[in-house]
Write a protein that holds these residues in place. Sequence first.
Motif, PDB file in Angstrom:
ATOM      1  N   VAL A 336     -31.479  29.672  73.916  1.00 35.89           N
ATOM      2  CA  VAL A 336     -31.249  28.267  73.262  1.00 35.89           C
ATOM      3  C   VAL A 336     -30.558  28.225  72.132  1.00 35.89           C
ATOM      4  CG1 VAL A 336     -33.327  27.247  74.593  1.00 35.89           C
ATOM      5  CG2 VAL A 336     -33.826  28.250  72.607  1.00 35.89           C
ATOM      6  N   GLN A 337     -30.975  29.291  71.402  1.00 31.35           N
ATOM      7  CA  GLN A 337     -30.405  29.437  69.976  1.00 31.35           C
ATOM      8  C   GLN A 337     -28.765  29.542  69.896  1.00 31.35           C
ATOM      9  OE1 GLN A 337     -32.379  32.015  67.178  1.00 31.35           O
ATOM     10  NE2 GLN A 337     -31.026  31.534  65.513  1.00 31.35           N
ATOM     11  N   HIS A 338     -28.159  30.134  71.041  1.00 27.62           N
ATOM     12  CA  HIS A 338     -26.950  30.503  70.999  1.00 27.62           C
ATOM     13  C   HIS A 338     -26.107  29.721  71.991  1.00 27.62           C
ATOM     14  CE1 HIS A 338     -28.880  34.044  69.059  1.00 27.62           C
ATOM     15  NE2 HIS A 338     -28.391  33.374  68.142  1.00 27.62           N
ATOM     16  N   ALA A 339     -26.999  28.761  72.784  1.00 25.80           N
ATOM     17  CA  ALA A 339     -26.019  28.160  73.818  1.00 25.80           C
ATOM     18  C   ALA A 339     -24.767  27.339  73.680  1.00 25.80           C
ATOM     19  CB  ALA A 339     -27.022  27.330  74.826  1.00 25.80           C
ATOM     20  N   LEU A 340     -24.919  26.372  72.621  1.00 23.01           N
ATOM     21  CA  LEU A 340     -23.814  25.683  72.285  1.00 23.01           C
ATOM     22  C   LEU A 340     -22.606  26.392  71.633  1.00 23.01           C
ATOM     23  CD1 LEU A 340     -25.206  22.563  70.450  1.00 23.01           C
ATOM     24  CD2 LEU A 340     -23.546  22.508  72.573  1.00 23.01           C
ATOM     25  N   GLN A 341     -23.169  27.459  70.779  1.00 25.51           N
ATOM     26  CA  GLN A 341     -21.865  28.405  70.196  1.00 25.51           C
ATOM     27  C   GLN A 341     -21.335  29.333  71.269  1.00 25.51           C
ATOM     28  OE1 GLN A 341     -24.819  29.958  67.618  1.00 25.51           O
ATOM     29  NE2 GLN A 341     -23.366  29.983  65.745  1.00 25.51           N
ATOM     30  N   SER A 342     -21.962  29.572  72.611  1.00 24.23           N
ATOM     31  CA  SER A 342     -21.347  30.038  73.538  1.00 24.23           C
ATOM     32  C   SER A 342     -20.310  29.174  74.492  1.00 24.23           C
ATOM     33  CB  SER A 342     -22.320  30.777  74.537  1.00 24.23           C
ATOM     34  OG  SER A 342     -22.911  29.593  75.511  1.00 24.23           O
ATOM     35  N   LEU A 343     -20.958  28.052  74.258  1.00 25.03           N
ATOM     36  CA  LEU A 343     -19.822  27.104  75.040  1.00 25.03           C
ATOM     37  C   LEU A 343     -18.561  26.676  74.131  1.00 25.03           C
ATOM     38  CD1 LEU A 343     -22.521  24.486  76.342  1.00 25.03           C
ATOM     39  CD2 LEU A 343     -21.211  26.163  77.828  1.00 25.03           C
ATOM     40  N   HIS A 346     -15.458  28.895  74.935  1.00 27.20           N
ATOM     41  CA  HIS A 346     -14.872  28.342  76.187  1.00 27.20           C
ATOM     42  C   HIS A 346     -13.798  27.342  75.780  1.00 27.20           C
ATOM     43  CE1 HIS A 346     -17.297  30.152  79.372  1.00 27.20           C
ATOM     44  NE2 HIS A 346     -18.452  29.703  78.659  1.00 27.20           N
ATOM     45  N   TYR A 347     -14.139  26.505  74.600  1.00 29.80           N
ATOM     46  CA  TYR A 347     -13.174  25.603  74.045  1.00 29.80           C
ATOM     47  C   TYR A 347     -11.989  26.433  73.268  1.00 29.80           C
ATOM     48  CZ  TYR A 347     -11.406  23.150  70.061  1.00 29.80           C
ATOM     49  OH  TYR A 347     -10.509  22.540  69.016  1.00 29.80           O
ATOM     50  N   HIS A 348     -12.410  27.422  72.529  1.00 29.08           N
ATOM     51  CA  HIS A 348     -11.439  28.297  71.891  1.00 29.08           C
ATOM     52  C   HIS A 348     -10.600  29.203  72.731  1.00 29.08           C
ATOM     53  CE1 HIS A 348     -12.908  27.693  67.831  1.00 29.08           C
ATOM     54  NE2 HIS A 348     -14.254  27.874  67.985  1.00 29.08           N
ATOM     55  N   ASN A 349     -11.167  29.290  73.852  1.00 31.24           N
ATOM     56  CA  ASN A 349     -10.314  30.016  74.861  1.00 31.24           C
ATOM     57  C   ASN A 349      -9.434  29.029  75.718  1.00 31.24           C
ATOM     58  OD1 ASN A 349     -11.540  32.464  74.213  1.00 31.24           O
ATOM     59  ND2 ASN A 349     -13.110  32.322  75.748  1.00 31.24           N
ATOM     60  N   GLY A 350      -9.558  27.996  75.318  1.00 34.38           N
ATOM     61  CA  GLY A 350      -8.799  26.877  76.291  1.00 34.38           C
ATOM     62  C   GLY A 350      -9.248  26.519  77.546  1.00 34.38           C
ATOM     63  N   ASP A 351     -10.356  26.864  77.916  1.00 36.83           N
ATOM     64  CA  ASP A 351     -11.005  26.674  79.190  1.00 36.83           C
ATOM     65  C   ASP A 351     -11.787  25.394  79.585  1.00 36.83           C
ATOM     66  OD1 ASP A 351     -10.176  29.196  80.156  1.00 36.83           O
ATOM     67  OD2 ASP A 351     -11.610  30.138  79.455  1.00 36.83           O
ATOM     68  N   LEU A 385     -28.594  14.624  66.402  1.00 37.21           N
ATOM     69  CA  LEU A 385     -27.386  15.098  65.966  1.00 37.21           C
ATOM     70  C   LEU A 385     -27.216  16.538  65.627  1.00 37.21           C
ATOM     71  CD1 LEU A 385     -27.059  12.121  63.418  1.00 37.21           C
ATOM     72  CD2 LEU A 385     -26.737  11.799  65.794  1.00 37.21           C
ATOM     73  N   VAL A 386     -25.935  16.703  65.979  1.00 41.72           N
ATOM     74  CA  VAL A 386     -25.704  18.183  65.683  1.00 41.72           C
ATOM     75  C   VAL A 386     -24.280  17.979  64.805  1.00 41.72           C
ATOM     76  CG1 VAL A 386     -25.057  20.454  66.568  1.00 41.72           C
ATOM     77  CG2 VAL A 386     -26.684  18.919  67.575  1.00 41.72           C
ATOM     78  N   LEU A 387     -24.011  18.745  63.802  1.00 37.22           N
ATOM     79  CA  LEU A 387     -22.851  19.014  62.864  1.00 37.22           C
ATOM     80  C   LEU A 387     -22.589  20.278  63.085  1.00 37.22           C
ATOM     81  CD1 LEU A 387     -21.182  17.055  61.018  1.00 37.22           C
ATOM     82  CD2 LEU A 387     -22.393  18.332  59.124  1.00 37.22           C
ATOM     83  N   VAL A 388     -21.163  20.473  63.686  1.00 34.62           N
ATOM     84  CA  VAL A 388     -20.563  21.825  63.810  1.00 34.62           C
ATOM     85  C   VAL A 388     -19.526  22.169  63.141  1.00 34.62           C
ATOM     86  CG1 VAL A 388     -19.725  23.103  65.778  1.00 34.62           C
ATOM     87  CG2 VAL A 388     -21.494  21.404  66.418  1.00 34.62           C
ATOM     88  N   ASP A 389     -19.306  23.385  62.706  1.00 34.51           N
ATOM     89  CA  ASP A 389     -18.019  23.801  62.014  1.00 34.51           C
ATOM     90  C   ASP A 389     -17.311  24.685  63.247  1.00 34.51           C
ATOM     91  OD1 ASP A 389     -15.872  25.014  60.539  1.00 34.51           O
ATOM     92  OD2 ASP A 389     -17.210  25.120  58.897  1.00 34.51           O
ATOM     93  N   LEU A 390     -16.291  24.239  63.499  1.00 28.61           N
ATOM     94  CA  LEU A 390     -15.654  25.028  64.696  1.00 28.61           C
ATOM     95  C   LEU A 390     -14.898  26.237  64.254  1.00 28.61           C
ATOM     96  CD1 LEU A 390     -14.304  21.903  66.750  1.00 28.61           C
ATOM     97  CD2 LEU A 390     -16.048  23.438  67.618  1.00 28.61           C
ATOM     98  N   ASP A 391     -14.719  26.637  63.034  1.00 29.76           N
ATOM     99  CA  ASP A 391     -13.976  27.465  62.503  1.00 29.76           C
ATOM    100  C   ASP A 391     -14.877  28.600  61.654  1.00 29.76           C
ATOM    101  OD1 ASP A 391     -11.445  26.416  63.812  1.00 29.76           O
ATOM    102  OD2 ASP A 391     -11.597  24.696  62.344  1.00 29.76           O
ATOM    103  N   LYS A 392     -16.093  28.346  61.582  1.00 29.90           N
ATOM    104  CA  LYS A 392     -16.856  29.074  60.691  1.00 29.90           C
ATOM    105  C   LYS A 392     -17.435  30.187  61.645  1.00 29.90           C
ATOM    106  CE  LYS A 392     -20.721  28.952  57.295  1.00 29.90           C
ATOM    107  NZ  LYS A 392     -21.718  28.139  56.813  1.00 29.90           N
TER     108      LYS A 392
END
Length: 448
Positions: A336-343, A346-351, A385-392
């Motif tokens: 659970v702690q790393h699920a969204l980050q792992s998803l 897939h965004y960063h990989n273009g999938d 809500l979740v605030l995400v830094d996609l580039d950190k």
Amino acid sequence: MTTTLIKNATLLNEGIRQQSDLLIAQGRIAKIGQNLTAPDGAQVIDATGKLLIPGMIDDQVHFREPGLTQKGSMATESRAAVAGGITSFMEMPNVNPQTTNAAALEAKYDRAAQVSVANYAFYLGATNDNLEEIKNLDPQAACGIKIFMGASTGNMLVDNRETLEAIFANAKVPIATHCEDTPMIAANEEAAKAKFGDAVPMKLHGEIRSREACIKSTKTAIELAKAHGTRLHVLHITTAEELALFEANKSLDSLSSANITAEACVHHLYYSDKDYDTLGAQIKCNPSVKTERDRAAIVDAVKRDVIDIIATDHAPHTWEEKQNTYFKAPSGVPLVQHALQSLFEHYHNGDLSLETIVQKTSHAVAERFNLKDRGYLREGYWADLVLVDLDKPYTVSKDNILYKCNWSSFEGHTFRSSIESTWVGGIRVFDGSNATSEPVGQRLQFDR
């Protein structure tokens, strides 16, 4: 309750991205718009360059309470969940005592109210002999009915065809199934034992918990759902072949009324059999991680809306338990702690697109389980809500793992995105570094 104004965020909701502000008041989203003014005393957060999304709603976790709290607890695992951007969870019944009657369900709700940082709901577990409990179930009392059509502990393997027919015919809430054919798996285990004794290689797990076992059981569940008009949700799909079974059942537009839906889990999207050589029992889970072809097919099925929901199947075990030989090492992975980050990888990989990730982790879960006022960034909805830094970048290490078991298959891995903040019911429960232990989670309500 704290009033919070989040400024200049990139909101992503219902397939639309927009630069906007969001005001939280009385635990709910009070206003979405540009150039909002902070009320007196409000906390103001500048979210420039960051992504604001609805919290992930995890429809499949094992938090191990009651009875198995050496592995995890509602307090510890919900705290890890919010640090990973999961704001609500639906927890499984294979605990001790098992959650197979109304009294056991309410006992878990009572406990969650005392300790859970995230919002919560629980499944009623089906057995070969609790049909009356299923018939009498209040639709508000459980998110769904869990049927282990594959191996499970105790008497929770429902293998009586007559009982299965009756459960599918009488379910008032969605049925969620674990689909594996136990006799096929048992035969594979005996063959492996005859060849290797106790030294069965971990990399054979995908063959022992075979694709054939999954396909056969999933076909049975779909046949039962079609025969009885049951709302069926098949959990953790692991094979390319199973996907065709769901492509044929996409005639309904609304997930809230769809009869048959499918779920993928983050580890089956991320790992394949090549990872057994390095991770071994750390990724031993049921159903098993299978081939790279299967992994790629599941990612593609998420993209094409054949897979409706993404979850974790978070299932912690102690590190000592995982050091055992093949037959003694338990199946399950803390996630659970790393699920969204792992998803987001897939965004960063273009999938996968960000829109798809939000749809599968929030919107679709709310629709499938008829959740009330959650799963979207909408005025009047609860501020989960979740605030995400996609580039950190964020590196998983022993000292930042919050699971009670204190290990992760991702340990040492650097993700390209970070969870910056999480709010549950308008309360900031994670600030990017620290997660609260305050039991602010609420019991999930259903529009049923």
